[in-house]
Design an enzyme around this catalytic site. Structure first.
Site, PDB file in Angstrom:
ATOM      1  N   GLY A   1       2.489  -1.552   4.305  1.00  0.00           N
ATOM      2  CA  GLY A   1       3.219   0.032   4.000  1.00  0.00           C
ATOM      3  C   GLY A   1       3.835   0.571   3.748  1.00  0.00           C
ATOM      4  N   GLY A   2       4.347   1.444   4.778  1.00  0.00           N
ATOM      5  CA  GLY A   2       6.078   1.717   5.023  1.00  0.00           C
ATOM      6  C   GLY A   2       6.990   1.019   4.156  1.00  0.00           C
TER       7      GLY A   2
ATOM      8  N   SER B   1       2.722  -2.107  10.645  1.00  0.00           N
ATOM      9  CA  SER B   1       4.306  -2.086  10.687  1.00  0.00           C
ATOM     10  C   SER B   1       5.184  -3.840  10.205  1.00  0.00           C
ATOM     11  CB  SER B   1       5.123  -1.660  12.036  1.00  0.00           C
ATOM     12  OG  SER B   1       4.008  -0.364  12.358  1.00  0.00           O
TER      13      SER B   1
ATOM     14  N   ASN C   1       0.960  -1.354  -0.444  1.00  0.00           N
ATOM     15  CA  ASN C   1      -0.185  -0.018  -0.239  1.00  0.00           C
ATOM     16  C   ASN C   1       0.307   0.944  -0.017  1.00  0.00           C
ATOM     17  OD1 ASN C   1      -1.852   2.152   0.431  1.00  0.00           O
ATOM     18  ND2 ASN C   1      -2.303   1.770   2.398  1.00  0.00           N
ATOM     19  N   TRP C   2       1.117   1.891  -1.079  1.00  0.00           N
ATOM     20  CA  TRP C   2       1.952   3.357  -1.062  1.00  0.00           C
ATOM     21  C   TRP C   2       1.574   4.169  -0.505  1.00  0.00           C
ATOM     22  CZ3 TRP C   2       4.224   2.582  -7.173  1.00  0.00           C
ATOM     23  CH2 TRP C   2       4.846   1.802  -6.814  1.00  0.00           C
ATOM     24  N   LYS C   3       0.183   4.150  -0.289  1.00  0.00           N
ATOM     25  CA  LYS C   3      -0.239   5.460   0.107  1.00  0.00           C
ATOM     26  C   LYS C   3      -0.706   6.858  -0.721  1.00  0.00           C
ATOM     27  CE  LYS C   3       0.034   3.431   4.370  1.00  0.00           C
ATOM     28  NZ  LYS C   3      -0.343   3.435   5.919  1.00  0.00           N
TER      29      LYS C   3
ATOM     30  N   GLU D   1      -5.938  -4.585  10.425  1.00  0.00           N
ATOM     31  CA  GLU D   1      -4.883  -3.556  10.662  1.00  0.00           C
ATOM     32  C   GLU D   1      -4.899  -3.589  12.112  1.00  0.00           C
ATOM     33  OE1 GLU D   1      -2.669  -2.295   6.822  1.00  0.00           O
ATOM     34  OE2 GLU D   1      -3.923  -1.295   6.865  1.00  0.00           O
TER      35      GLU D   1
ATOM     36  N   HIS E   1      -9.845   1.042   4.678  1.00  0.00           N
ATOM     37  CA  HIS E   1      -8.178   2.095   5.482  1.00  0.00           C
ATOM     38  C   HIS E   1      -8.461   2.828   6.882  1.00  0.00           C
ATOM     39  CE1 HIS E   1      -4.671   2.497   6.599  1.00  0.00           C
ATOM     40  NE2 HIS E   1      -3.652   1.496   5.789  1.00  0.00           N
TER      41      HIS E   1
ATOM     42  N   GLU F   1      -6.664   4.857   7.698  1.00  0.00           N
ATOM     43  CA  GLU F   1      -6.991   6.404   7.678  1.00  0.00           C
ATOM     44  C   GLU F   1      -8.139   6.972   6.493  1.00  0.00           C
ATOM     45  OE1 GLU F   1      -3.230   5.769   5.535  1.00  0.00           O
ATOM     46  OE2 GLU F   1      -2.116   5.311   7.453  1.00  0.00           O
TER      47      GLU F   1
ATOM     48  N   GLY G   1       2.045   2.140  10.736  1.00  0.00           N
ATOM     49  CA  GLY G   1       2.782   3.073  10.511  1.00  0.00           C
ATOM     50  C   GLY G   1       3.573   3.520  11.938  1.00  0.00           C
TER      51      GLY G   1
HETATM   52  P1  PGA Z   1       2.252   0.260   7.838  1.00  0.00           P
HETATM   53  O1  PGA Z   1       0.960   0.292   6.915  1.00  0.00           O
HETATM   54  O2  PGA Z   1       3.160  -0.740   6.943  1.00  0.00           O
HETATM   55  O3  PGA Z   1       3.147   1.639   7.234  1.00  0.00           O
HETATM   56  O4  PGA Z   1       2.074   0.534   9.112  1.00  0.00           O
HETATM   57  C1  PGA Z   1       0.382  -0.814   6.658  1.00  0.00           C
HETATM   58  C2  PGA Z   1      -0.652  -0.175   6.246  1.00  0.00           C
HETATM   59  O5  PGA Z   1      -1.000   1.181   6.520  1.00  0.00           O
HETATM   60  O6  PGA Z   1      -1.283  -1.112   5.270  1.00  0.00           O
END
Ligand code: PGA
Length: 258
Positions: free
Chosen positions: A230-231, A209, A7-9, A164, A92, A94, A170
């Site tokens: 994500g990150g 994470s 997930n590149w956001k 999640e 998600h 966010e 994050g």
């Molecule tokens: P993260 O994000 O790996 O940076 O914790 C995961 C996500 O938001 O899907």
């Protein structure tokens, strides 16, 4: 096979995305398993074109629930499939937190995605406070039941659930295997309540994470069908490491990795 989704956001221009794909595919030579990349809207078409007929599957990170309409700034499922998206992340944390998305809205989006040919990656998870107050089970059950309301078992087979926990996303603090195991059992049971035996076909991923360091432990848990990253997916070297670790393959990557 364990499913791995990046997930590149809101990161990467088209140019940066194309460089990434070049690097990733050269690091993952001989890979055959599908690797999902949820990329910004602008990168979908160029990446879908560049990765045509390969193991890379390109998808989106959001969409509107309507087929079309006067919704300035929104994007429809049909517009995403037209440019080559094959899946979409929905629900998600966010989106729920910063854009006030409700379970009912997410439910309508999931229904739309399934009708219009996009595979939903449906995200759920409790907050730190909900966990501390002992409400995790209640919250997960509500998110799943409301998010998947009015969806038939045959349709539900196509979706993927991603647990999640909000406090792990994050944060550099992934959930422990014990916490994930317990949460995945709650998810599995709730899916069974909704869809009966068909529920067994729904994959349940973990996200929050994920790094190359914790991938071996996470991936060895039988209840984890894959990872949403994500990150750590933003660097092709780091993401390739996660993919190779998840496949139990030899790793020979050094530069820029962590
Ligand atoms: P993260 O994000 O790996 O940076 O914790 C995961 C996500 O938001 O899907």
């Amino acid at each position: 096979m364990k499913r791995i989704i990046a997930n590149w956001k809101m990161y990467k221009t088209i140019e940066e995305s194309l460089h990434y794909i070049q690097a990733l595919t050269s690091l993952l030579q001989e890979n055959e398993d599908p690797i999902y990349l949820a990329v910004p809207f602008t990168a979908i078409q160029p990446l879908a074109f560049a990765t045509k007929k390969s193991y890379i599957v390109i998808g989106a990170q959001n969409m509107n629930d309507a087929e079309e309409g006067a919704f300035t700034g929104e994007i429809a499922a049909r517009m995403l499939t037209e440019v080559g998206a094959r899946f979409v992340i929905l629900g998600h944390s966010e989106r729920r937190r910063y854009f006030q998305e409700t379970d009912a809205f997410i439910n309508r989006k999931i229904q739309r995605a399934l009708t219009d040919g996009l595979q939903p990656i449906f995200c759920i998870g409790e907050s730190q406070i909900e966990r501390e107050e002992g409400r995790t089970e209640k919250v997960l059950r509500r998110q799943i039941k409301e998010g998947l309301a009015e969806i038939a078992a045959e349709q539900a087979e196509d979706l993927i659930l991603a647990y999640e926990p909000i406090w792990a996303v994050g944060s550099s603090h992934p959930a422990t295997p014990e916490i994930i195991e317990e949460a995945h059992q709650i998810c599995r049971k709730t899916l069974q309540d909704l869809f009966g035996n068909e529920a067994a076909k729904i994959e349940i991923l973990y996200g929050g994470s994920v790094t190359p360091q914790n991938t071996p432990e996470l991936i060895s848990q039988p209840s984890i069908d894959g990872l949403l990253v994500g990150g750590a997916s933003l660097s092709p070297e780091t993401f390739a490491k996660i993919v190779l670790l998840a496949q139990n393959r030899k790793i020979n990557i050094s530069s820029g990795s962590s």
